[in-house]
Design a protein around this motif. Structure first.
Motif, short mmCIF file in Angstrom:
data_model
loop_
_atom_site.label_atom_id
_atom_site.label_comp_id
_atom_site.label_asym_id
_atom_site.label_seq_id
_atom_site.Cartn_x
_atom_site.Cartn_y
_atom_site.Cartn_z
N CYS A 146 0.82 -1.21 0.00
CA CYS A 146 0.00 0.00 0.00
C CYS A 146 0.86 1.27 0.00
CB CYS A 146 -0.95 0.00 1.19
SG CYS A 146 -2.27 -1.21 1.01
N LEU A 147 1.98 1.23 0.69
CA LEU A 147 2.89 2.38 0.67
C LEU A 147 3.42 2.64 -0.74
CD1 LEU A 147 4.94 1.97 3.97
CD2 LEU A 147 3.27 3.75 3.41
N GLY A 148 3.72 1.57 -1.47
CA GLY A 148 4.15 1.74 -2.86
C GLY A 148 3.07 2.39 -3.71
N GLY A 149 1.81 1.99 -3.50
CA GLY A 149 0.70 2.60 -4.22
C GLY A 149 0.49 4.05 -3.84
N VAL A 150 0.62 4.36 -2.55
CA VAL A 150 0.48 5.75 -2.10
C VAL A 150 1.60 6.61 -2.68
CG1 VAL A 150 0.64 7.23 -0.06
CG2 VAL A 150 -0.79 5.19 -0.01
N LEU A 151 2.81 6.10 -2.70
CA LEU A 151 3.91 6.84 -3.32
C LEU A 151 3.64 7.07 -4.80
CD1 LEU A 151 6.65 8.14 -2.72
CD2 LEU A 151 7.71 5.97 -3.31
#
Length: 125
Positions: A104-109
């Motif tokens: 999810c952090l990768g998607g948010v970035l």
């Protein structure tokens, strides 16, 4: 090129980016000796969202956000529940939410990267 054809090509570009980047990140992360699930999830999510933004013929940020939401649902389905791998010593085989959080952090970035040009274009108009 018709509008529907552009959207179909955009969807294929997003799916292709997901698989290609996910596989390359999986191999690279494993070769570096790290937990491959974290690397492949992070970079596949980021590539999915950014490629959705780039490939969309219109409403780019909305399409990137849609790809993020669908990606979170798919990641949740495949990554929950997760367990630490064998080489994590005392934590081995214990449940963890780390893969879904990192993905999810990768998607948010990716959404942040997509938001920068989107916000700049909205300021000009």
């Amino acid at each position: 090129m018709t509008n529907s054809r552009q959207w179909i090509l955009a969807a294929f570009a997003v799916i292709g980016a997901f698989f290609v980047v996910g596989i390359v990140a999986d191999i690279a992360t494993g070769a570096l000796g790290y937990w491959h699930v974290l690397g492949s999830g992070f970079f596949a999510a980021m590539a999915t969202v950014v490629s959705a933004f780039i490939a969309a013929p219109k409403r780019k940020f909305m399409f990137a956000s849609f790809a993020f939401v669908i990606g979170v649902a798919v990641a949740w389905y495949f990554l929950e529940p997760s367990w630490y791998p064998e080489n994590y010593g005392a934590k081995a085989y214990q449940p963890t939410h780390l893969p879904i959080v990192v993905t999810c952090l990768g998607g948010v970035l990716g959404l942040i990267f997509a938001a920068i040009p989107w916000l700049r274009s909205r300021r000009k108009s």
